[in-house]
Enzyme design. Structure first.
Site, PDB file in Angstrom:
ATOM      1  N   CYS A  48       0.834  -1.194   0.000  1.00 24.15           N
ATOM      2  CA  CYS A  48       0.000   0.000   0.000  1.00 24.15           C
ATOM      3  C   CYS A  48       0.866   1.239   0.000  1.00 24.15           C
ATOM      4  CB  CYS A  48      -0.955   0.015   1.191  1.00 24.15           C
ATOM      5  SG  CYS A  48      -0.112   0.265   2.761  1.00 24.15           S
TER       6      CYS A  48
ATOM      7  N   CYS B 202       3.655   1.656   2.542  1.00 26.04           N
ATOM      8  CA  CYS B 202       4.906   0.951   2.211  1.00 26.04           C
ATOM      9  C   CYS B 202       5.775   1.804   1.294  1.00 26.04           C
ATOM     10  CB  CYS B 202       4.599  -0.375   1.517  1.00 26.04           C
ATOM     11  SG  CYS B 202       3.594  -1.503   2.479  1.00 26.04           S
TER      12      CYS B 202
ATOM     13  N   ASP C  56       5.557  30.543 -31.139  1.00 23.15           N
ATOM     14  CA  ASP C  56       6.602  31.101 -31.996  1.00 23.15           C
ATOM     15  C   ASP C  56       6.144  30.924 -33.438  1.00 23.15           C
ATOM     16  OD1 ASP C  56       9.347  32.063 -32.556  1.00 23.15           O
ATOM     17  OD2 ASP C  56       9.545  30.076 -33.450  1.00 23.15           O
TER      18      ASP C  56
ATOM     19  N   ASP D  25      10.254  25.583 -31.658  1.00 22.43           N
ATOM     20  CA  ASP D  25      10.944  24.457 -32.295  1.00 22.43           C
ATOM     21  C   ASP D  25      12.425  24.706 -32.539  1.00 22.43           C
ATOM     22  OD1 ASP D  25      10.686  26.371 -34.327  1.00 22.43           O
ATOM     23  OD2 ASP D  25      10.681  24.825 -35.887  1.00 22.43           O
TER      24      ASP D  25
ATOM     25  N   ASP E 203      14.568  29.195 -29.277  1.00 22.95           N
ATOM     26  CA  ASP E 203      13.372  29.102 -28.434  1.00 22.95           C
ATOM     27  C   ASP E 203      13.672  28.474 -27.069  1.00 22.95           C
ATOM     28  OD1 ASP E 203      11.723  30.144 -30.436  1.00 22.95           O
ATOM     29  OD2 ASP E 203      11.454  28.174 -31.342  1.00 22.95           O
TER      30      ASP E 203
END
Length: 749
Positions: free
Chosen positions: A11, A14, A443, A642, A646
């Site tokens: 659980c 633990c 962009d 991209d 950037d």
């Protein structure tokens, strides 16, 4: 980052204990334990030996595993893979359940079938209540031995000072068995004294069936939970299964099939129709259609020709391809996707901290409530059997598992769903936070536009046709490296125009080119440049240039001597899905901003065509980061880009989103990678994040609500006003189903 498989966790308590133990190891910078996959990721300089030692000291087991072993057993090391561990756990639970149910049926037949409904049993037992009690005791002991894991795990956790779910189960079942054993001994004493009325009274104090039923029902729940947990990693397992096992490489001009591990960068390999491409590379011979749906989700095949890139795990659907390897092993796109998704699943979302804080004190509080419940009912004058039944019900209905699974199952399923759609969240934090986005900054180049300028219009002004105008422009631009020049060169090649021979080529300040053609100056550039050279433009020509600029195009003027040859318009073409994608973002209540280095006039024209809310133009590459910083004062910002320039802005934004076709620097700086390079996936990522967060909230609400409602009912809160009491068996069934509910709710994603 190192990955470990962790055993013996039952659980969230633990997983919390393991995480705390490992975090205290010298050299560990961060540690995340995932109850869902029984795995752990550790960052830092600590040795794996020290980490495993710390886990064992905490009462659990750990083993260092590879990235491949994280998800699937289809590769080497099958016995150590998490998928194999999950299957083995289900198999063990199934065997335990079969044996438990077999003995439980006999026990229930005697304890309820015979005693309540008079079902027949052998004469020896029917006339001997002591023998009936003893048989129930033996059957219960057998079931307890079959399910001894609850007692071993629960006992160890209690000794380590960190009681877990198994502790609650062990205490509930153990208390039922101990009290029933006491009643059996008291019955034996009463029989010896020939007080058969008292002996029969003790017969109704037996809770052997409760002790056995609790263990069996919890085992049912654990098996269903493991099955459901296995389904949450299906997306990752399917990705792993895509990895080709062999490749056909060319060595000394001959084809040779080799294991995928032996393919090296620079090797040439061949792929026939219907075969998987084994590694990343590019085509050096042939052309054909490649199905990339496994990586991008795009159903339509992509045409490949010489020079085009190909990626591992995609399928060559037609023609013969000869390729050269550029990325192999863990560097392939597929491997990077798997690593991103599995790393994201291994991290914790901020919202999970709520459950972590509660789970740290949950079990001790439940044990305390159970003890208080027993005392209150005893002081209220109820029988010992009634009081102990209420206390046991409190223990077995409480479920820390539901709290622990609420967040990780949703994160795992959300990541898997995203991976199938070509949306890769690098961390659980990014998956949670993306849905809170208020401003999306796009962009322009490569995001709204394709990032590749093309010739859109040819306007000859002198007495010549379009091809002649293009040939003059080609003569100048073929010697330039400027992106706009490349567009004119491509157009000239497409139209099969030959370049006129020029000499004394010069790139002049003021955005222009100059050369001599047959001793006469030939030049080209923007309006200011040609006017600076003394060329007088008519109002009609100026109006044409203004109109082109208003359409987001760049007008380039070309002149020969004192004569204007014409205007060639060049523009970075818009992505097909940009308008629909931006419209979707706006309907989601998100403000869309376009960021570009273009002049304001051109930028506004493109922004109008794209449908953005705001245009920020004239921004130099190093100024993007400061723009993002100022926008963050207005709300939560996601930046989509991209290029290398950037990267600072992607890092500065609350959420950085990299277009998959972009540079490695941009992808590394981003929180999310869009494999398909589709702008529409920005909105899809935000919607998926919101849906995942909604599931997490539902799960946490259910987990808290279940325990807040179930514990008082189990304690007997409804007994005095309505006479309703919850049996330990129903409590055990409810506990089991609460975890299953949380997992299946997440699978709705």
């Amino acid at each position: 980052m190192e990955h470990y498989s962790v055993t013996k966790m039952s659980c969230v308590v633990c997983s919390g204990r393991v995480q705390k133990a490992v975090s205290e190891v010298s050299g560990v910078e961060s540690c995340n334990v995932n109850l869902l996959t029984n795995s752990m990721t550790v960052e830092g300089t600590a040795s794996s030996k020290d980490i495993i030692k710390a886990v064992k000291k905490a009462g659990y087991g750990a083993k260092l595993i590879t990235e491949k072993q994280m998800i699937s057993g289809t590769q080497q090391g099958e016995e150590d893979s998490l998928d194999a561990v999950n299957k083995m756990e289900i198999r063990l639970l199934k065997n335990r359940l079969i044996y438990s149910v077999g003995f439980l049926i006999i026990l229930m037949y005697i304890s309820m079938g015979h005693m309540m409904w008079g079902w027949p049993i052998p004469e020896f037992f029917s006339k001997n209540i002591l023998a009936q009690g003893l048989l129930q005791c033996i059957l219960t002991i057998i079931i307890m031995v079959i399910n001894r894991k609850f007692f071993i795990s629960g006992g160890k956790s209690l000794l380590y000072g960190a009681p877990n779910m198994d502790t609650l189960v062990a205490l509930g079942s153990g208390a039922s068995f101990i009290y029933s054993s006491y009643a059996l001994i008291a019955m034996a004493i009463a029989v010896k004294k020939t007080d058969f009325e008292l002996a029969h009274a003790y017969m109704h104090e037996f809770y052997f069936e409760s002790a056995a039923m609790i263990l069996t029902l919890i085992t049912v729940g654990k098996m269903l939970e493991e099955r459901s947990k296995g389904k949450t990693t299906d997306a990752l397992k399917s990705l792993m299964e895509l990895a080709p096992k062999k490749a056909t490489v060319l060595k000394d001009g001959e084809e040779m099939e080799v294991p995928i591990e032996e393919v090296k960068i620079g090797d040439e390999f061949v792929v026939r129709p219907g075969e998987y491409i084994p590694v990343d590379g590019f085509v050096i011979e042939g052309n054909g259609a490649v199905n990339e749906a496994s990586l991008t989700g795009e159903s339509l095949p992509v045409d490949k020709a010489v020079g085009d890139t190909v990626r591992a795990a995609t399928i060559n659907q037609s023609s013969f391809l000869r390729c050269k390897a550029t990325r192999v092993g863990e560097d392939t796109t597929l491997s990077q996707i798997i690593q991103m998704v599995s790393d994201a699943a291994a991290t914790k979302a901020p919202i999970a901290k709520i459950a972590d804080r509660v789970s740290g004190v949950f079990v001790p509080i439940v044990i305390a409530i159970s003890f208080v419940t027993f005392l209150v009912w005893m002081l209220a004058g109820e029988t010992f059997g009634f009081a102990i039944a209420r206390a046991i019900s409190v223990l077995v209905i409480s479920c820390p598992c539901a709290l622990g699974l609420a967040t990780p199952v949703a994160i795992m399923v959300g990541n898997g769903r995203g991976a199938r759609e070509g949306i890769l969240f690098k961390t659980a934090v990014s998956l949670e936070e993306t849905g809170k986005t208020q401003i999306v900054v796009l962009d322009k180049t490569g995001t709204i536009t394709n990032g590749k300028p093309l010739v859109t219009d040819l306007y000859p002004i002198a007495d010549l046709d379009e091809k002649e105008l293009l040939s003059y422009a080609y003569a100048l631009e073929c010697k330039s490296e400027h992106p706009l020049a490349h567009a004119i060169v491509e157009k000239a090649k497409e139209e099969k125009v030959f370049a006129k021979k020029v000499k004394e080529f010069v790139v002049l300040p003021g955005n222009g080119l100059w050369a001599k053609l047959e001793e006469i100056p030939l030049y080209g550039g923007n309006q200011a440049f040609v006017e600076d050279k003394g060329l007088s433009l008519e109002e009609k020509t100026k109006s044409l240039a203004e109109r082109l600029a208003d359409e987001g195009k760049t007008p380039l003027f070309f002149a020969y001597g004192s004569q204007l040859l014409g205007i060639i318009a060049v523009a970075d073409t818009m992505k097909v899905d940009r308008k629909e994608a931006i419209a979707q973002l706006k309907t989601m209540g998100i403000s869309v901003v376009m960021l570009t280095g273009d002049n304001e006039r051109t930028a506004k024209a493109i922004g109008k065509l794209a449908g953005v809310d705001e245009v920020i133009a004239g921004v130099l590459p190093d100024g993007k980061e400061s723009v993002i910083r100022s926008l963050k004062e207005k709300g939560k910002v996601a930046m989509v880009g991209d290029g290398i320039n950037d990267a600072p802005a992607l890092t500065r934004a609350d959420i950085g989103i990299a277009i998959g076709a972009g540079t490695d620097v941009a992808i590394d700086a981003a929180d999310i990678v869009l494999v398909n390079s589709n702008l529409s996936d920005v909105g899809a990522a935000i919607r998926l994040s919101r849906a995942t967060l909604k599931i997490i909230r539902e799960n946490l609400f259910w987990a808290f609500f279940y325990n807040c409602l179930g514990i008082p009912v189990a304690a007997g809160a409804l007994f005095i006003p309505f006479g309703i009491q919850l049996s330990p068996m129903i409590g055990a069934a409810a506990m089991s189903m609460s975890s299953v509910f949380v997992v299946t709710n997440a699978l709705r994603l």
